[in-house]
Design a protein around this motif. Structure first.
Motif, short mmCIF file in Angstrom:
data_model
loop_
_atom_site.label_atom_id
_atom_site.label_comp_id
_atom_site.label_asym_id
_atom_site.label_seq_id
_atom_site.Cartn_x
_atom_site.Cartn_y
_atom_site.Cartn_z
N SER A 1 0.81 -1.22 0.00
CA SER A 1 0.00 0.00 0.00
C SER A 1 0.85 1.27 0.00
N GLU A 2 0.30 2.32 -0.61
CA GLU A 2 0.94 3.63 -0.68
C GLU A 2 -0.10 4.71 -0.41
N LEU B 1 0.31 1.81 -7.96
CA LEU B 1 1.41 2.20 -7.06
C LEU B 1 2.50 2.97 -7.80
N LEU C 1 5.79 3.87 -6.12
CA LEU C 1 7.17 3.72 -5.66
C LEU C 1 8.02 3.36 -6.87
N GLU D 1 7.30 6.22 -1.27
CA GLU D 1 6.79 5.95 0.07
C GLU D 1 5.81 4.78 0.06
N LYS D 2 5.84 4.00 1.12
CA LYS D 2 4.81 3.02 1.42
C LYS D 2 4.13 3.44 2.71
N ARG D 3 2.85 3.15 2.82
CA ARG D 3 2.12 3.56 4.01
C ARG D 3 1.11 2.49 4.41
N ASP E 1 9.85 5.27 4.04
CA ASP E 1 10.36 6.22 3.06
C ASP E 1 11.58 5.62 2.38
#
Length: 413
Positions: free
Chosen positions: A118-119, A129, A131, A184-186, A241
């Motif tokens: 997830s991002e 996505l 990234l 970034e991944k979140r 990050d």
């Protein structure tokens, strides 16, 4: 024997798991700090041999483990599930070297795994996505040299400029293909405390799901930083990050530009087991409600004597059993290599998680204010039950998958 009844040995194993969860895992879970990895709990899961079964058992066994653990200790269930989710791509798609380095440690509970898909702008729409995995030979086009990544921890997100025409699969002059991960991944479970991450990054801009590659990224790579997020769920969730984090062809899981298959294959296995987690919580809430309504005095009798109450309890039991059967059916289909797995997996996750939300909410209503007191089982379940309707594909996404599979099958006739 009916289609999805369990064998005596399976029933005995489930009972043993519930006992282990209550007597050995729950005390360790109580000592953990909310929002952080409980390494003592993970290590105990390893010593009990449960983590090893993630890679030697089928989907039905995974569901039985998750349902049984969830009934008595949701923290243990989640810790086990996250180890499986993060490490399954390594087990299924990793090289011999990748598997030899990480899987024994995951099995022993000494290495923490995480699944980083997830991002901020790509949650339910995983194919969107952003990234970026930029070929290292072209790093100068974004103003970065091969040594631009900075080691250590930082609270600032990466601010690298975006490149829309970075070359794909370019090899460094002295070795295999090399990339720099930037973005970034979140909402990543176990972040930022995991020891390694299965990371999905875009290697071909503008290619949608066809331009994504899965990488195995150790947590100590230069330029990789993270921070925890303060979430309702008690298990650790964070953001990562990537500031020009170096990866090579040796870090690829599966094939370059075929990482979406790695992600979807993993989710097809774990979605029914998310349903099993939900069934375990629903059963715990149902049993608590049976005990409470049978013993609670109200209006000159017991709560269970009120038709309005007894009918709600019956509905809770009906929905829980229906969800359980659908979970078992989906898991059995996966183990049988049924081509209809995506639809069945989506149905199982959807029905079970929505059912658990209903059952836990109804249980709270029938218990009254006591159920919302900190430390009460239902207060805990009420917080736990909400997230599964979102992660690994929200309920709306599952409905989309089901409809897509139905129409594809109709068109193929």
């Amino acid at each position: 024997m009916t289609a999805f009844s369990l064998e005596p040995a399976q029933l005995a194993w489930c009972a043993e798991l519930r006992t282990l969860a209550a007597e050995r895992l729950h005390p360790l879970a109580d000592k953990g700090e909310p929002g952080h990895v409980n390494r003592a709990l993970v290590a105990e899961l390893g010593s009990l041999g449960l983590l090893g079964r993630l890679f030697t058992s089928g989907a039905l066994d995974l569901c039985l483990m998750r349902e049984s653990l969830a009934y008595a200790c949701t923290e243990a269930e989640t810790a086990l599930a996250l180890q499986g989710l993060g490490a399954h791509p390594v087990h299924a798609h990793g090289t011999e070297a990748q598997r030899a380095r990480w899987l024994p440690r995951v099995t022993a509970g000494t290495a923490i795994a995480a699944f980083a898909l997830s991002e901020p702008g790509a949650g339910s729409d995983a194919a969107a996505l952003e990234l970026r995995a930029e070929a290292e030979a072209d790093a100068s086009r974004t103003g970065r040299s091969s040594g631009a990544a900075q080691a250590g921890r930082s609270s600032d997100p990466a601010q690298a400029g975006r490149s829309s025409d970075a070359p794909v699969l370019a090899a460094a002059p002295d070795g295999p293909a090399r990339w720099r991960l930037t973005g970034e991944k979140r909402w990543i479970s176990n972040a930022p405390e995991a020891d390694f991450y299965t990371v999905f990054a875009r290697t071909t801009p503008g290619a949608g799901a066809r331009g994504v590659t899965a990488f195995l990224v150790p947590a100590d790579r230069p330029g990789l930083t993270g921070r925890g997020l303060d979430m309702l769920s008690p298990h650790p969730i964070g953001a990562l990050d990537f500031d020009a984090v170096p990866v090579t062809a040796d870090d690829v899981l599966g094939e370059a530009d075929r990482g979406f298959r790695v992600a979807m294959g993993t989710l097809n296995l774990f979605r029914p087991s998310v349903g099993a987690f939900a069934v375990g919580m629903a059963q715990a809430a149902l049993d608590a409600t049976l005990a409470h309504t049978a013993g609670r005095d109200a209006f000159g009798g017991k709560l269970r004597d009120l038709q309005a109450v007894s009918h709600q309890v019956a509905e809770m039991a009906l929905r829980t059993e229906a969800a359980r059967l659908m979970v078992y059916a989906a898991a059995s289909a996966y183990d049988a290599h049924d081509p209809d797995v995506p639809r069945r997996s989506a149905m199982a996750k959807l029905l079970a998680t929505e059912t658990a939300q209903y059952v836990v909410d109804t249980a709270v209503q029938l218990h009254g204010a006591r159920a919302l007191q900190r430390g009460h089982l239902l207060e805990h379940l009420y917080r736990e039950v909400r997230a599964p309707r979102i992660y690994e594909g929200a309920s709306e996404v599952q409905r989309g998958i089901i409809a897509k599979e139905l129409y594809a099958r109709q068109e193929a006739r």
